[in-house]
Enzyme design. Structure first.
Site, PDB file in Angstrom:
ATOM      1  N   PHE A 152       0.815  -1.224   0.000  1.00 32.55           N
ATOM      2  CA  PHE A 152       0.000   0.000   0.000  1.00 32.55           C
ATOM      3  C   PHE A 152       0.839   1.260   0.000  1.00 32.55           C
ATOM      4  O   PHE A 152       0.376   2.318  -0.419  1.00 32.55           O
ATOM      5  CB  PHE A 152      -0.955   0.004   1.215  1.00 32.55           C
ATOM      6  CG  PHE A 152      -0.318   0.467   2.499  1.00 32.55           C
ATOM      7  CD1 PHE A 152      -0.189   1.822   2.778  1.00 32.55           C
ATOM      8  CD2 PHE A 152       0.178  -0.440   3.432  1.00 32.55           C
ATOM      9  CE1 PHE A 152       0.408   2.264   3.951  1.00 32.55           C
ATOM     10  CE2 PHE A 152       0.784  -0.011   4.607  1.00 32.55           C
ATOM     11  CZ  PHE A 152       0.899   1.345   4.861  1.00 32.55           C
ATOM     12  N   LYS A 176      -1.206  -6.952  -9.161  1.00 31.03           N
ATOM     13  CA  LYS A 176      -2.207  -7.020  -8.079  1.00 31.03           C
ATOM     14  C   LYS A 176      -1.797  -5.964  -7.040  1.00 31.03           C
ATOM     15  O   LYS A 176      -0.930  -6.197  -6.203  1.00 31.03           O
ATOM     16  CB  LYS A 176      -2.203  -8.429  -7.455  1.00 31.03           C
ATOM     17  CG  LYS A 176      -3.506  -8.864  -6.807  1.00 31.03           C
ATOM     18  CD  LYS A 176      -3.978  -8.002  -5.663  1.00 31.03           C
ATOM     19  CE  LYS A 176      -3.165  -8.210  -4.398  1.00 31.03           C
ATOM     20  NZ  LYS A 176      -3.514  -7.186  -3.345  1.00 31.03           N
ATOM     21  N   GLU A 179      -5.046  -3.694  -1.749  1.00 28.88           N
ATOM     22  CA  GLU A 179      -6.478  -3.423  -1.676  1.00 28.88           C
ATOM     23  C   GLU A 179      -6.774  -2.173  -0.838  1.00 28.88           C
ATOM     24  O   GLU A 179      -7.907  -1.699  -0.803  1.00 28.88           O
ATOM     25  CB  GLU A 179      -7.227  -4.646  -1.119  1.00 28.88           C
ATOM     26  CG  GLU A 179      -6.881  -5.051   0.312  1.00 28.88           C
ATOM     27  CD  GLU A 179      -5.626  -5.912   0.439  1.00 28.88           C
ATOM     28  OE1 GLU A 179      -4.683  -5.758  -0.371  1.00 28.88           O
ATOM     29  OE2 GLU A 179      -5.594  -6.724   1.379  1.00 28.88           O
ATOM     30  N   SER A 229       5.258  -6.883   3.403  1.00 29.46           N
ATOM     31  CA  SER A 229       5.821  -7.133   4.723  1.00 29.46           C
ATOM     32  C   SER A 229       6.630  -8.434   4.687  1.00 29.46           C
ATOM     33  O   SER A 229       6.426  -9.280   3.802  1.00 29.46           O
ATOM     34  CB  SER A 229       4.690  -7.229   5.739  1.00 29.46           C
ATOM     35  OG  SER A 229       3.806  -8.249   5.336  1.00 29.46           O
ATOM     36  N   CYS A 284       9.339   1.860   3.386  1.00 28.37           N
ATOM     37  CA  CYS A 284      10.241   0.756   3.758  1.00 28.37           C
ATOM     38  C   CYS A 284      11.641   1.279   4.003  1.00 28.37           C
ATOM     39  O   CYS A 284      12.466   0.598   4.585  1.00 28.37           O
ATOM     40  CB  CYS A 284      10.256  -0.294   2.663  1.00 28.37           C
ATOM     41  SG  CYS A 284      10.925   0.359   1.140  1.00 28.37           S
ATOM     42  N   GLU A 384       8.721  -3.927  13.192  1.00 25.31           N
ATOM     43  CA  GLU A 384       8.568  -2.838  12.214  1.00 25.31           C
ATOM     44  C   GLU A 384       7.262  -2.118  12.553  1.00 25.31           C
ATOM     45  O   GLU A 384       6.184  -2.717  12.461  1.00 25.31           O
ATOM     46  CB  GLU A 384       8.489  -3.408  10.783  1.00 25.31           C
ATOM     47  CG  GLU A 384       8.358  -2.311   9.748  1.00 25.31           C
ATOM     48  CD  GLU A 384       8.198  -2.829   8.315  1.00 25.31           C
ATOM     49  OE1 GLU A 384       7.594  -3.890   8.108  1.00 25.31           O
ATOM     50  OE2 GLU A 384       8.684  -2.138   7.392  1.00 25.31           O
TER      51      GLU A 384
HETATM   52  P1  NAD Z   1       1.439  -6.507   3.023  1.00 27.99           P
HETATM   53  O1  NAD Z   1       2.473  -7.553   3.177  1.00 27.99           O
HETATM   54  O2  NAD Z   1       0.297  -6.508   3.982  1.00 27.99           O
HETATM   55  O3  NAD Z   1       0.780  -6.576   1.552  1.00 27.99           O
HETATM   56  C1  NAD Z   1       1.570  -6.563   0.389  1.00 27.99           C
HETATM   57  C2  NAD Z   1       0.769  -7.184  -0.746  1.00 27.99           C
HETATM   58  O4  NAD Z   1       0.544  -8.565  -0.459  1.00 27.99           O
HETATM   59  C3  NAD Z   1      -0.601  -6.560  -0.951  1.00 27.99           C
HETATM   60  O5  NAD Z   1      -0.866  -6.498  -2.339  1.00 27.99           O
HETATM   61  C4  NAD Z   1      -1.544  -7.511  -0.246  1.00 27.99           C
HETATM   62  O6  NAD Z   1      -2.831  -7.561  -0.829  1.00 27.99           O
HETATM   63  C5  NAD Z   1      -0.858  -8.850  -0.406  1.00 27.99           C
HETATM   64  N1  NAD Z   1      -1.065  -9.739   0.751  1.00 27.99           N
HETATM   65  C6  NAD Z   1      -1.307  -9.371   2.032  1.00 27.99           C
HETATM   66  N2  NAD Z   1      -1.401 -10.467   2.819  1.00 27.99           N
HETATM   67  C7  NAD Z   1      -1.225 -11.528   2.018  1.00 27.99           C
HETATM   68  C8  NAD Z   1      -1.199 -12.935   2.241  1.00 27.99           C
HETATM   69  N3  NAD Z   1      -1.381 -13.440   3.446  1.00 27.99           N
HETATM   70  N4  NAD Z   1      -0.975 -13.747   1.178  1.00 27.99           N
HETATM   71  C9  NAD Z   1      -0.773 -13.233  -0.047  1.00 27.99           C
HETATM   72  N5  NAD Z   1      -0.784 -11.907  -0.317  1.00 27.99           N
HETATM   73  C10 NAD Z   1      -1.000 -11.070   0.700  1.00 27.99           C
HETATM   74  O7  NAD Z   1       2.216  -5.111   3.042  1.00 27.99           O
HETATM   75  P2  NAD Z   1       1.603  -3.669   3.103  1.00 27.99           P
HETATM   76  O8  NAD Z   1       1.089  -3.439   4.480  1.00 27.99           O
HETATM   77  O9  NAD Z   1       0.717  -3.418   1.949  1.00 27.99           O
HETATM   78  O10 NAD Z   1       2.935  -2.796   2.853  1.00 27.99           O
HETATM   79  C11 NAD Z   1       3.816  -2.431   3.868  1.00 27.99           C
HETATM   80  C12 NAD Z   1       4.941  -3.439   4.013  1.00 27.99           C
HETATM   81  O11 NAD Z   1       5.663  -3.532   2.777  1.00 27.99           O
HETATM   82  C13 NAD Z   1       5.969  -2.994   5.050  1.00 27.99           C
HETATM   83  O12 NAD Z   1       6.389  -4.126   5.760  1.00 27.99           O
HETATM   84  C14 NAD Z   1       7.095  -2.416   4.212  1.00 27.99           C
HETATM   85  O13 NAD Z   1       8.362  -2.427   4.838  1.00 27.99           O
HETATM   86  C15 NAD Z   1       7.055  -3.317   3.034  1.00 27.99           C
HETATM   87  N6  NAD Z   1       7.689  -2.681   1.878  1.00 27.99           N
HETATM   88  C16 NAD Z   1       8.916  -3.107   1.506  1.00 27.99           C
HETATM   89  C17 NAD Z   1       9.560  -2.505   0.441  1.00 27.99           C
HETATM   90  C18 NAD Z   1      10.913  -2.953   0.013  1.00 27.99           C
HETATM   91  O14 NAD Z   1      11.349  -2.509  -1.022  1.00 27.99           O
HETATM   92  N7  NAD Z   1      11.596  -3.811   0.737  1.00 27.99           N
HETATM   93  C19 NAD Z   1       8.929  -1.459  -0.260  1.00 27.99           C
HETATM   94  C20 NAD Z   1       7.670  -1.060   0.149  1.00 27.99           C
HETATM   95  C21 NAD Z   1       7.056  -1.678   1.212  1.00 27.99           C
END
Ligand code: NAD
Length: 499
Positions: A152, A176, A179, A229, A284, A384
């Site tokens: 997000f 994808k 959401e 994450s 991140c 985090e």
């Molecule tokens: P998230 O892990 O909740 O979701 C990421 C994506 O995965 C979304 O599209 C979500 O719909 C999907 N998703 C969520 N749960 C899932 C599951 N159980 N199975 C399959 N798909 C699933 O992350 P977020 O809250 O949207 O974003 C923030 C996180 O992303 C933070 O931890 C941040 O550090 C990380 N991030 C990392 C980088 C990097 O380059 N390392 C960059 C941006 C964000």
């Protein structure tokens, strides 16, 4: 009366499409706390999106480099012309301030600009006369249908990290998005199509875990890029590897900013405040821990506190705001919970964002928070937080600072503030992090380098975008060729060797 809450469509084969979802999630304007959209969940659109990408693939991979480059230039121009339009969508669903959202789109555009050089990037290698009358050459070919799953916090930039290089290499794409703020990705797909990207080359499927699982397991999907994450990136990588797919998986982070006693403290305080509270800490590469070395802590905490007092927190659409709200109410409450736990664990709450006037506004606001005397055992250090909470850990030497950073399970970004070139060089040599800033608080590499952390911030060995992106989205083929000569080669059962 028409429904004020709009449904966010998928984007398949060049057009917006409503699926047949039975489940929906609300999408909010975080600044007001009001629901503005609903997003379809489930996997009902996955097959159609993958089928569109698969159908578009043969023609797209056969499209000449000249034509593909032309389209990428058109995309660059069209996205740049609509930069503010995309940024406004980001601010309305994510909450970050408009200037920051403009910056996000700008960094995403860097990836399109890099991809405009695709003829140079895809050049192979040629060895003439490797054996007598035999030439050997290597080429890069696309993988097929590739999938991107984005978080997000960068609803336009992270999709562009993936999509620009993937399509430039000749792949077709199914994205994808998160959401929580799905409309920016949809707008990107519409704009790219208007700019001349053929239907089916970029498709967007809305959804949550169910859609992700269907995409990752889909037999026609060749590769998966995920940014999210740590637990989600790790799980998706495992599932993709189990399904024999190529995968790049970037996870969460806990980024330190180390300040040595000889540093320019004003610059360090500016850097810490900018990197901790920009985008309300939902980056991140946000700095969430300041490591104060030797006797620098008291002065540094004072300088940071002074700067925090000047931060304007409010609706991201208001140009006077420096920091906007968090993405959802649940996330805001979770972040506030860490301030409470830090207090219980014995940290000093120097500035309490829960007490900021804006925290009682209807949106998902939390004021900027500063915690001092934090130790590595406290939850506010271990986890985090992903919000506007900065912890200060006090250490007595550079050795101790390096130990702290290197013992942390994450290794995305780290910054060092110092005037000592020797110390900076040693830090760069020894620190276990993928991206290092020297007197630079957020060391996000430019689009012609690659982005990636170490340890629990990245799974597998592939970084994202730049040269590693081109590697990821192509596979190499080596051709060994001989054209008929007047002398027949004759049968030779020995293992082929150069003669
Ligand atoms: P998230 O892990 O909740 O979701 C990421 C994506 O995965 C979304 O599209 C979500 O719909 C999907 N998703 C969520 N749960 C899932 C599951 N159980 N199975 C399959 N798909 C699933 O992350 P977020 O809250 O949207 O974003 C923030 C996180 O992303 C933070 O931890 C941040 O550090 C990380 N991030 C990392 C980088 C990097 O380059 N390392 C960059 C941006 C964000």
């Amino acid at each position: 009366m028409s429904d004020p809450i709009q449904t966010v469509p998928h984007f398949i084969n060049g057009e917006a499409r409503m699926g047949e979802a039975a489940r929906f999630a609300p999408v909010y304007n975080p600044a007001t706390g009001q629901q503005t959209h609903r997003v379809p969940l489930g996997a009902d659109a996955v097959d159609a999106a993958v089928a569109a990408a698969r159908a578009a693939y043969p023609a797209w991979r056969a499209t000449s480099l000249a034509r593909r480059t032309h389209i990428l230039f058109q995309i660059r121009e069209h996205l740049a012309a609509h930069q503010e339009d995309i940024a406004r969508i980001i601010t309305a669903q994510h909450g970050k301030v408009l200037a920051d959202a403009m910056g996000e789109v700008g960094r995403g555009l860097e990836n399109v600009e890099f991809a405009c050089g695709i003829p140079q990037l895809l050049k192979g290698e040629y060895s003439e006369q490797a054996s007598t009358d035999v030439d050997v050459y290597s080429i890069r070919q696309p993988l097929g249908v590739v999938v991107g799953i984005s978080p997000f916090n960068f609803p336009a930039m992270v999709p562009l990290w993936m999509v620009a290089n993937a399509i430039a290499c000749g792949n077709t794409f199914v994205l994808k998005p998160s959401e929580k703020d799905p409309s920016a990705a949809l707008r990107l797909a519409e704009l790219m199509t208007e700019a001349g990207l053929p239907p089916g080359v970029l498709n967007v499927v809305q959804g949550d875990r169910e859609a992700v699982e269907a995409l990752v397991g889909h037999p026609d999907v060749a590769a998966v890029s995920v940014v999210g994450s740590t637990p989600v990136a790790r799980a998706i990588r495992r599932a993709a590897v189990a399904a024999d797919k190529r995968v790049q998986a970037l996870g969460g982070a806990k980024n330190h900013l180390v300040v040595l006693a000889d540093a320019d403290l004003a610059a360090a305080a500016d850097g810490a405040v900018s990197a901790a509270y920009g985008s309300a800490g939902e980056r991140c590469m946000a700095v969430s821990v300041v490591v104060a070395v030797e006797d620098v802590a008291d002065k540094l905490v004072g300088a940071i506190t002074e700067r925090m007092a000047a931060l304007a927190i409010g609706d991201g659409m208001d140009p006077r705001s420096d920091m906007g709200p968090l993405v959802t109410r649940e996330h805001r409450d979770r972040v506030a919970g860490y301030v409470e736990s830090a207090q219980r664990d014995g940290a000093t709450v120097v500035v309490d964002g829960r007490a900021a006037p804006v925290a009682s506004a209807p949106g998902f606001f939390l004021g900027a928070t500063l915690l001092d005397h934090v130790t590595p055992l406290m939850a506010c250090y271990r986890d985090e937080i992903f919000g506007p909470v900065l912890s200060v850990v006090r250490v007595s030497s550079l050795d101790e600072a390096l130990q702290l950073v290197n013992d942390n399970p994450w290794g995305n970004g780290v910054a060092l503030y110092t005037r000592d070139g020797g110390a900076a060089r040693r830090f760069q040599f020894e620190v276990l992090c993928g991206m290092v800033g020297v007197n630079v608080p957020i060391p996000v590499p430019v689009g012609y380098h690659s982005f990636g952390g170490w340890k629990a911030s990245l799974f597998g060995d592939t970084h994202m975008y730049g040269p590693e992106g081109i590697n990821f989205y192509t596979r190499r083929k080596v051709v060994t060729s001989r054209w008929p000569s007047t002398t027949p080669a004759g049968v030779d059962l020995r293992f082929p060797g150069a003669r």
